[in-house]
Design an enzyme around this catalytic site. Structure first.
Site, PDB file in Angstrom:
ATOM      1  N   HIS A  58      21.525  35.926 -20.085  1.00 49.65           N
ATOM      2  CA  HIS A  58      22.744  36.632 -19.687  1.00 49.65           C
ATOM      3  C   HIS A  58      23.703  35.668 -18.991  1.00 49.65           C
ATOM      4  CE1 HIS A  58      19.791  39.849 -20.219  1.00 49.65           C
ATOM      5  NE2 HIS A  58      20.824  40.635 -20.491  1.00 49.65           N
TER       6      HIS A  58
ATOM      7  N   ASP B 203      24.207  37.441 -23.174  1.00 52.77           N
ATOM      8  CA  ASP B 203      24.741  38.811 -23.216  1.00 52.77           C
ATOM      9  C   ASP B 203      25.543  39.145 -21.961  1.00 52.77           C
ATOM     10  OD1 ASP B 203      23.202  38.933 -25.484  1.00 52.77           O
ATOM     11  OD2 ASP B 203      22.175  40.785 -24.944  1.00 52.77           O
TER      12      ASP B 203
HETATM   13 ZN   LIG Z   1      23.595  43.850 -22.381  1.00 54.51          ZN
END
Ligand SMILES: [Zn+2]
Length: 268
Positions: free
Chosen positions: A229, A70
């Site tokens: 991430h 992400d």
């Molecule tokens: Zn996010």
């Protein structure tokens, strides 16, 4: 008298034809009336089917790992992650932020060209903008799609998959997110959360701790949707990525991306 008898016969004949015609029209009408709602329900079932298939992943008995990254693309983290994925011959899903796509279109293009799936994680990643109104929510989706399409040089590109910043189930913005799920349905979009993570959003873990977090999080689960991430403002998942993938391989996991849910769509 004779003439009257023939006329009567003719009237009966025409009456019979009229009767059968009415019966025929009625049958056609009922067939049509039956088909219409079943067509409607089929299309709504298939829309809900994809979402329920995504929701059912967590109880799927197959050992499949969906790696998801992400908040990218970022200049430092994303290319390192792509190098590792290439080396390990593994494909992942990237939930990108529209404004960052505009900043680093070439990284998004590379990600796509190397076989990964690019999906939508809003344009600003700011709840105040996302949930201001229905229009602002849909704008965030659309602007991100447009940024991705431009970066890839594929004008019709739409991932049809959204990940809510911070997930779809939070006490904050709970009502707004519930409404947003309906808006997604209206535009033929689906959403996915995760059922495993290495906690990299807390900026305090070393690579060995990230790996351990992942191992703990995967325990007793078959199909995994793993949240990570590709940014540098969190614990650096790329420092633990290779070992994490090797761990999952040793545990018997195969890898998949969410493009498999939308393989029928020609825009992908
Ligand atoms: Zn996010």
């Amino acid at each position: 008298m004779n003439i009257y008898w023939i006329t009567k016969k003719q009237i009966l004949f025409f009456f019979a034809i009229f009767f059968f015609l009415c019966v025929g029209i009625s049958i056609c009408f009922f067939i049509f009336a039956e088909e219409k709602p079943s067509f409607k329900s089929t299309s709504s079932i298939s829309l809900e089917d994809t979402q329920s298939k995504i929701d059912a992943l967590y109880t799927n008995p197959e050992k499949v790992a969906y790696l998801t990254f992400d908040d990218g693309p970022t200049k430092v983290a994303t290319p390192i992650i792509l190098d590792i994925l290439k080396e390990e011959k593994v494909f992942a899903t990237f939930f990108v932020i529209g404004s960052r796509v505009e900043e680093f279109p070439n990284i998004v293009k590379r990600t796509y060209e190397e076989g990964h799936f690019i999906a939508n994680h809003s344009y600003s990643h700011q709840n105040t903008k996302l949930y201001q109104s229905k229009t602002s929510f849909l704008n965030e989706i659309q602007k991100t799609d447009e940024a991705i399409a431009k970066a890839l040089g594929l004008p019709s590109y739409q991932s049809h998959l959204f990940r809510f910043p911070n997930g779809s189930h939070t006490s904050e913005y709970a009502v707004a997110k519930k409404n947003a799920k309906l808006y997604l349905k209206e535009i033929g979009y689906y959403y996915v959360d995760w059922n495993a993570l290495n906690n990299d959003s807390m900026q305090k873990y070393s690579s060995s701790e990230l790996l351990q977090n992942l191992k703990n999080s995967c325990k007793g689960k078959n199909t995994l949707v793993i949240l990570m991430h590709d940014t540098v403002d969190v614990s650096k998942s790329y420092t633990a990525l290779q070992e994490s993938i090797q761990f999952l391989k040793q545990e018997g996991y195969s890898f998949a991306t969410f493009s498999s849910f939308f393989s029928d769509n020609s825009s992908f």
